[in-house]
Design a protein around this motif. Structure first.
Motif, PDB file in Angstrom:
ATOM      1  N   VAL A  40       0.730  -1.141  -0.264  1.00  0.00           N
ATOM      2  CA  VAL A  40       0.028  -0.028  -0.099  1.00  0.00           C
ATOM      3  C   VAL A  40       1.111   1.175  -0.089  1.00  0.00           C
ATOM      4  CG1 VAL A  40      -1.776   1.096   1.366  1.00  0.00           C
ATOM      5  CG2 VAL A  40      -1.732  -1.202   1.486  1.00  0.00           C
ATOM      6  N   ALA A  41       0.604   2.084  -0.917  1.00  0.00           N
ATOM      7  CA  ALA A  41       1.310   3.527  -0.854  1.00  0.00           C
ATOM      8  C   ALA A  41       0.397   4.434  -0.378  1.00  0.00           C
ATOM      9  CB  ALA A  41       1.815   3.689  -2.520  1.00  0.00           C
ATOM     10  N   THR A  42       0.684   5.366   0.372  1.00  0.00           N
ATOM     11  CA  THR A  42      -0.446   6.367   0.804  1.00  0.00           C
ATOM     12  C   THR A  42       0.359   7.668   0.322  1.00  0.00           C
ATOM     13  OG1 THR A  42      -0.629   5.019   2.874  1.00  0.00           O
ATOM     14  CG2 THR A  42      -1.476   7.301   2.818  1.00  0.00           C
ATOM     15  N   VAL A  79      -6.728  11.926   0.986  1.00  0.00           N
ATOM     16  CA  VAL A  79      -5.648  10.884   1.123  1.00  0.00           C
ATOM     17  C   VAL A  79      -6.211   9.895  -0.036  1.00  0.00           C
ATOM     18  CG1 VAL A  79      -7.051   9.958   2.588  1.00  0.00           C
ATOM     19  CG2 VAL A  79      -4.431   9.256   2.590  1.00  0.00           C
ATOM     20  N   HIS A  80      -5.168   9.450  -0.582  1.00  0.00           N
ATOM     21  CA  HIS A  80      -4.957   8.269  -1.553  1.00  0.00           C
ATOM     22  C   HIS A  80      -4.394   7.163  -1.016  1.00  0.00           C
ATOM     23  CE1 HIS A  80      -6.167  11.720  -4.121  1.00  0.00           C
ATOM     24  NE2 HIS A  80      -7.205  10.577  -4.618  1.00  0.00           N
ATOM     25  N   PHE A  81      -4.912   5.799  -1.048  1.00  0.00           N
ATOM     26  CA  PHE A  81      -4.226   4.576  -0.717  1.00  0.00           C
ATOM     27  C   PHE A  81      -4.258   3.842  -1.966  1.00  0.00           C
ATOM     28  CE2 PHE A  81      -6.552   6.205   3.220  1.00  0.00           C
ATOM     29  CZ  PHE A  81      -5.512   5.974   4.067  1.00  0.00           C
ATOM     30  N   ILE A  82      -2.811   3.451  -2.478  1.00  0.00           N
ATOM     31  CA  ILE A  82      -2.848   2.907  -3.771  1.00  0.00           C
ATOM     32  C   ILE A  82      -2.475   1.295  -3.390  1.00  0.00           C
ATOM     33  CG2 ILE A  82      -1.630   2.483  -6.025  1.00  0.00           C
ATOM     34  CD1 ILE A  82      -1.509   6.024  -4.393  1.00  0.00           C
ATOM     35  N   LEU A  83      -3.329   0.376  -3.473  1.00  0.00           N
ATOM     36  CA  LEU A  83      -3.033  -1.093  -3.246  1.00  0.00           C
ATOM     37  C   LEU A  83      -2.820  -1.692  -4.728  1.00  0.00           C
ATOM     38  CD1 LEU A  83      -5.501   0.299  -1.359  1.00  0.00           C
ATOM     39  CD2 LEU A  83      -5.499  -2.338  -0.737  1.00  0.00           C
ATOM     40  N   THR A  84      -1.599  -2.526  -4.543  1.00  0.00           N
ATOM     41  CA  THR A  84      -1.263  -3.411  -5.743  1.00  0.00           C
ATOM     42  C   THR A  84      -1.099  -4.845  -5.580  1.00  0.00           C
ATOM     43  OG1 THR A  84       1.165  -2.742  -5.224  1.00  0.00           O
ATOM     44  CG2 THR A  84      -0.081  -1.347  -6.915  1.00  0.00           C
ATOM     45  N   THR A  85      -1.048  -5.535  -6.466  1.00  0.00           N
ATOM     46  CA  THR A  85      -1.135  -7.045  -6.018  1.00  0.00           C
ATOM     47  C   THR A  85       0.420  -7.208  -6.083  1.00  0.00           C
ATOM     48  OG1 THR A  85      -1.244  -7.256  -8.506  1.00  0.00           O
ATOM     49  CG2 THR A  85      -3.485  -7.786  -7.386  1.00  0.00           C
ATOM     50  N   PRO A  86       0.658  -7.960  -5.420  1.00  0.00           N
ATOM     51  CA  PRO A  86       2.231  -8.321  -5.287  1.00  0.00           C
ATOM     52  C   PRO A  86       2.718  -9.336  -6.229  1.00  0.00           C
ATOM     53  CG  PRO A  86       0.960  -9.453  -3.717  1.00  0.00           C
ATOM     54  CD  PRO A  86       0.062  -8.732  -4.282  1.00  0.00           C
ATOM     55  N   PRO A  87       3.816  -9.079  -7.019  1.00  0.00           N
ATOM     56  CA  PRO A  87       4.280 -10.220  -7.942  1.00  0.00           C
ATOM     57  C   PRO A  87       4.406 -11.598  -7.559  1.00  0.00           C
ATOM     58  CG  PRO A  87       6.138  -8.401  -7.360  1.00  0.00           C
ATOM     59  CD  PRO A  87       4.804  -8.067  -6.363  1.00  0.00           C
ATOM     60  N   THR A  88       4.002 -12.422  -8.022  1.00  0.00           N
ATOM     61  CA  THR A  88       4.315 -14.004  -7.775  1.00  0.00           C
ATOM     62  C   THR A  88       5.215 -14.622  -8.758  1.00  0.00           C
ATOM     63  OG1 THR A  88       2.445 -14.559  -9.260  1.00  0.00           O
ATOM     64  CG2 THR A  88       1.818 -13.864  -7.202  1.00  0.00           C
ATOM     65  N   VAL A 123      -7.785   3.936  -3.568  1.00  0.00           N
ATOM     66  CA  VAL A 123      -9.036   4.417  -2.675  1.00  0.00           C
ATOM     67  C   VAL A 123      -8.562   6.065  -2.325  1.00  0.00           C
ATOM     68  CG1 VAL A 123     -10.350   4.158  -0.591  1.00  0.00           C
ATOM     69  CG2 VAL A 123      -9.333   2.129  -1.672  1.00  0.00           C
ATOM     70  N   GLY A 124      -9.364   6.629  -2.935  1.00  0.00           N
ATOM     71  CA  GLY A 124      -9.427   8.370  -2.426  1.00  0.00           C
ATOM     72  C   GLY A 124     -10.597   8.586  -1.491  1.00  0.00           C
ATOM     73  N   LEU A 125     -10.023   9.190  -0.636  1.00  0.00           N
ATOM     74  CA  LEU A 125     -10.888   9.801   0.541  1.00  0.00           C
ATOM     75  C   LEU A 125     -10.881  11.199   0.975  1.00  0.00           C
ATOM     76  CD1 LEU A 125     -10.612   6.784   2.839  1.00  0.00           C
ATOM     77  CD2 LEU A 125     -12.452   7.137   1.397  1.00  0.00           C
ATOM     78  N   LYS A 126     -11.696  11.845   1.052  1.00  0.00           N
ATOM     79  CA  LYS A 126     -11.858  13.418   1.421  1.00  0.00           C
ATOM     80  C   LYS A 126     -11.759  13.373   2.927  1.00  0.00           C
ATOM     81  CE  LYS A 126     -13.290  17.715  -0.354  1.00  0.00           C
ATOM     82  NZ  LYS A 126     -12.020  18.220  -1.098  1.00  0.00           N
ATOM     83  N   TRP A 127     -10.943  14.358   3.388  1.00  0.00           N
ATOM     84  CA  TRP A 127     -10.915  14.617   4.948  1.00  0.00           C
ATOM     85  C   TRP A 127     -10.676  15.947   5.417  1.00  0.00           C
ATOM     86  CZ3 TRP A 127      -5.609  11.412   6.197  1.00  0.00           C
ATOM     87  CH2 TRP A 127      -4.622  12.186   5.806  1.00  0.00           C
ATOM     88  N   SER A 128     -10.825  16.727   4.415  1.00  0.00           N
ATOM     89  CA  SER A 128     -11.038  18.292   4.789  1.00  0.00           C
ATOM     90  C   SER A 128     -11.536  19.026   3.691  1.00  0.00           C
ATOM     91  CB  SER A 128      -9.512  18.607   4.944  1.00  0.00           C
ATOM     92  OG  SER A 128      -9.606  20.120   5.411  1.00  0.00           O
ATOM     93  N   GLN A 129     -11.982  20.386   3.781  1.00  0.00           N
ATOM     94  CA  GLN A 129     -12.599  21.211   2.947  1.00  0.00           C
ATOM     95  C   GLN A 129     -11.469  21.584   1.977  1.00  0.00           C
ATOM     96  OE1 GLN A 129     -15.736  21.928   2.328  1.00  0.00           O
ATOM     97  NE2 GLN A 129     -16.797  20.843   3.818  1.00  0.00           N
TER      98      GLN A 129
END
Length: 129
Positions: free
Chosen positions: A93-95, A102-111, A123-129
């Motif tokens: 997860v990169a934040t 705030v954005h959380f970038i989830l990626t599949t790990p290499p296999t 996942v983008g979330l608003k946390w202030s005006q």
């Protein structure tokens, strides 16, 4: 006639094909469809969504969110990363954050079967005006 550095001669170009030539479509061949990679991506994306759900459940905890927002407001990226890592997600997860969201970038790990990650969920979330 004297030399003029601002004068550019006009070059008359011929069309790329004779005017009387009819433009026929070029037949193309494509490889056979193999949905195995796509099926694997869909399966991996379901796993990302489950991990994102776990992340959102933890972010729903007011005490955790307050501490996370406070660390982000102070520009403490390492502390934010440590808090996200403490959730126990099984994917990287990169934040990224700024004063309004705030954005959380989830990626599949290499296999071993797929050395390149196939999917990313942001996942983008608003946390202030």
């Amino acid at each position: 006639m004297s030399y003029n550095p601002y004068h550019y001669p006009v070059i008359h170009q011929m069309p790329p094909y004779p005017a009387n030539m009819v433009n026929y479509p070029i037949p193309r061949t494509y490889p056979a469809v193999d949905p195995k990679i796509f099926e694997g991506s869909v399966k991996s994306f379901h796993q990302l969504m489950a991990q994102a759900s776990m992340l959102l459940n933890r972010l729903g905890n007011v005490a955790f969110s307050r501490k996370l927002m406070s660390a982000a407001q102070q520009g403490k990226q390492a502390e934010v990363d440590k808090m996200i890592k403490s959730i126990g997600l099984r994917v990287p997860v990169a934040t990224k954050f700024n004063p309004t969201d705030v954005h959380f970038i989830l990626t599949t790990p290499p296999t071993p079967y797929n050395p390149i990650n196939c999917c990313t969920l942001t996942v983008g979330l608003k946390w202030s005006q």
